[in-house]
Design a protein around this motif. Sequence first.
Motif, short mmCIF file in Angstrom:
data_model
loop_
_atom_site.label_atom_id
_atom_site.label_comp_id
_atom_site.label_asym_id
_atom_site.label_seq_id
_atom_site.Cartn_x
_atom_site.Cartn_y
_atom_site.Cartn_z
N PHE A 212 -22.35 121.93 104.39
CA PHE A 212 -23.21 123.16 104.32
C PHE A 212 -23.64 123.69 105.61
O PHE A 212 -24.10 122.92 106.69
CB PHE A 212 -24.28 122.65 103.35
CG PHE A 212 -25.36 123.91 103.09
CD1 PHE A 212 -25.01 124.76 102.23
CD2 PHE A 212 -26.88 123.81 103.50
CE1 PHE A 212 -25.77 126.02 102.02
CE2 PHE A 212 -27.52 124.81 103.32
CZ PHE A 212 -27.22 125.93 102.51
N HIS A 213 -23.51 124.94 105.60
CA HIS A 213 -24.14 125.66 106.84
C HIS A 213 -25.33 126.30 106.62
O HIS A 213 -25.48 127.10 105.85
CB HIS A 213 -22.85 126.64 107.44
CG HIS A 213 -23.46 127.43 108.52
ND1 HIS A 213 -23.54 126.86 109.71
CD2 HIS A 213 -23.42 128.74 108.70
CE1 HIS A 213 -23.94 127.69 110.72
NE2 HIS A 213 -23.73 128.92 110.21
N ASN A 214 -26.45 125.95 107.42
CA ASN A 214 -27.60 126.65 107.30
C ASN A 214 -28.14 127.48 108.68
O ASN A 214 -29.47 127.76 108.75
CB ASN A 214 -28.84 125.35 107.07
CG ASN A 214 -28.69 124.38 107.90
OD1 ASN A 214 -28.17 124.40 108.98
ND2 ASN A 214 -29.65 123.40 107.55
N SER A 215 -27.21 127.75 109.58
CA SER A 215 -27.87 128.68 110.67
C SER A 215 -26.25 129.28 111.29
O SER A 215 -25.19 128.95 110.83
CB SER A 215 -28.25 127.74 111.91
OG SER A 215 -27.26 126.90 112.41
N THR A 223 -24.68 131.81 106.85
CA THR A 223 -25.68 130.83 106.59
C THR A 223 -25.97 130.76 105.20
O THR A 223 -25.83 131.65 104.63
CB THR A 223 -27.28 131.50 107.16
OG1 THR A 223 -26.62 131.52 108.35
CG2 THR A 223 -27.98 130.39 106.96
N GLY A 224 -25.94 129.45 104.81
CA GLY A 224 -26.22 129.22 103.34
C GLY A 224 -25.19 129.10 102.65
O GLY A 224 -25.04 129.03 101.18
N ALA A 225 -23.89 129.07 103.39
CA ALA A 225 -22.68 128.83 102.51
C ALA A 225 -21.86 127.59 102.82
O ALA A 225 -22.35 126.82 103.92
CB ALA A 225 -21.59 129.87 103.02
N THR A 241 -20.46 128.10 96.70
CA THR A 241 -21.05 126.88 96.24
C THR A 241 -20.41 125.77 96.53
O THR A 241 -19.37 125.97 96.89
CB THR A 241 -21.18 126.71 94.62
OG1 THR A 241 -19.59 126.99 94.18
CG2 THR A 241 -21.90 128.22 93.94
N GLN A 242 -20.99 124.49 96.45
CA GLN A 242 -20.12 123.14 96.71
C GLN A 242 -18.93 123.00 95.70
O GLN A 242 -17.90 122.56 96.37
CB GLN A 242 -21.26 121.90 96.79
CG GLN A 242 -20.39 120.82 97.32
CD GLN A 242 -21.56 119.71 96.89
OE1 GLN A 242 -22.64 120.04 96.54
NE2 GLN A 242 -21.19 118.56 97.78
N ALA A 245 -16.13 124.97 97.02
CA ALA A 245 -15.47 124.26 98.12
C ALA A 245 -14.40 123.44 97.74
O ALA A 245 -13.42 123.08 98.32
CB ALA A 245 -16.41 124.19 99.26
N LEU A 246 -15.15 122.38 97.09
CA LEU A 246 -14.48 121.32 96.66
C LEU A 246 -13.12 121.51 95.81
O LEU A 246 -11.88 121.19 96.02
CB LEU A 246 -15.33 120.38 95.51
CG LEU A 246 -14.86 119.21 94.86
CD1 LEU A 246 -14.40 118.16 96.14
CD2 LEU A 246 -15.79 118.53 94.09
N LYS A 247 -13.10 122.49 94.80
CA LYS A 247 -12.02 122.97 94.18
C LYS A 247 -10.92 123.52 95.09
O LYS A 247 -9.69 122.99 94.88
CB LYS A 247 -12.39 124.09 92.96
CG LYS A 247 -11.16 124.46 92.22
CD LYS A 247 -10.54 123.25 91.37
CE LYS A 247 -9.58 124.00 90.16
NZ LYS A 247 -8.51 124.71 90.88
#
Length: 534
Positions: A212-215, A223-225, A241-242, A245-247
Amino acid sequence: MDSKAEGKKIPAAVHEDFGEKIGGARKDLWKGRGLYADDLSIMNDREAEKYVRKDNIWKKPDYAGMRDEGIPLCVVYFIKKVRDAVIASPKYYSKDDTREKRLARQKEYIRTVRELQAAVADVRTAEDAAQACDCFMVGNGYLKRNHEWIGRNDYSATEKGRENPAITNKLLKALKVSSVSAFEREFTQKAEKEQFLVQKEKKAPAGYSIRFHNSETPYSRKTGAYYVMKGRSILRANFATQEEALKWAQDFAKKHRKGGKTRFVPPQLAHVRRTGPDYRKGAEITGQQYLDNFGFRGGEFGNWMSQSDRQASLNMGFEALKDLAAVIKVSDQDISCQGTLAIAFGARGSGKAAAHYEPLCKVINLTKMHGAGSLAHEWWHGLDDYLGEKMGAGGMLSEQPRLYAPFQKLLDTIKFKQETLQIGRVETDFYRNSMRMGEECEKDGGYWDSNTEMTARAFACYVKDRLPYLSDYLAGHADCALTFVTDKNGKTNILKAFPEGKEREAINTAFDALMEDLKQKGILRSCKKQEGLR
């Protein structure tokens, strides 16, 4: 004849296991309680070697169930790592050179694994985990505590610990908890990194991670992706969403995963044909006739086999074994290797195997109908094992062929061409194709090109060639070990892992010489007359 009895249908025979109890069959094994030292009393040496394993003693715990009961993730992970650190089977020493000494080592291994299982059974907190090493190692006399240096214990191994078949440095390292205060943080992080107890469908593929990227960064990530990494490389970013990304990671990994191996399974014969002598004279064969005619130690049927299936197997097997004795010109009693072999029909099958030989219990098993065609192949394994004992090989003679010159000559003929203008020996097509078959149809290799399996496949071909009539139950699978392969140019070819042509003729001649020598030495008894029922 009594008029009341006239016209009544004679009931079919009921076929049950016959002769000596073979032992070790899947239906007779201990169930879920796990192995104890006392269980070795009903096992022979080979069974003990096979079954004395960690997984048979300390059954894999229900880690997910432990977590559901409220046990902290870090503690469940600790228990797992301790169990994983136990070596899979006993370690032996050079001085363990007798049956009695190896048996004692096996019993000690079982007791030690049981002691460890008990020591971690009540671990529920970091404090419990920190005490587990002392509880097991010191409490059972494998280590002694020397000093305590600023909260850290100093240990040394006792003679009992040094000689133990289950105690290793890896196990000691897994048991030692350096700090109670850091235990929860460290073990929780390790568990999460390994995706321990994460459901399969929610796991990132091996080597991949979802982050997860928060900056803000210079890598075009919002950010937030979420983004997907493999090793140190970013494969794709900016997932909302996670789950997305997982799929994506799972699909990507599946597309780029190297293709797996295709397991070879002999095809079931469409028809089981036989055109040889009428040995049965219309009679239905019983298990007792396997004991009387061939001298088999015993016989078994699978619980699920119907009486008609049992009768058909007894009839076809009897005729095939008589054909085998006729083609290699030995007495019927030689078919059981002088009473050392047992036979089973559908009783001991595993997976998709058409048939198999169990050296532990010296039993040939043929599945219901997939086993039809493999009897010659599996009987050879029994003879190979019997000869190994005779020659002092400690197992199959094919694994120690130098102990018997005619057998070594057979193997040389199987693997290397007899006449060539090239310097040195040249591998036969049979040998090269067997190695390639392993690459195509195995995960680990070593099966298709092993001495044990190559001689068995070659023997089935030898029997088929030397028999002047059809006997499908005996050797119908002799020429079926083949698959399709694609070369570097994309062309599809047939890969045959059995001998053909001049190579096959040379191998058959080597089998003739081997059989003749075995008769001259009295290991097999020559018998040229084809006999009917006795």
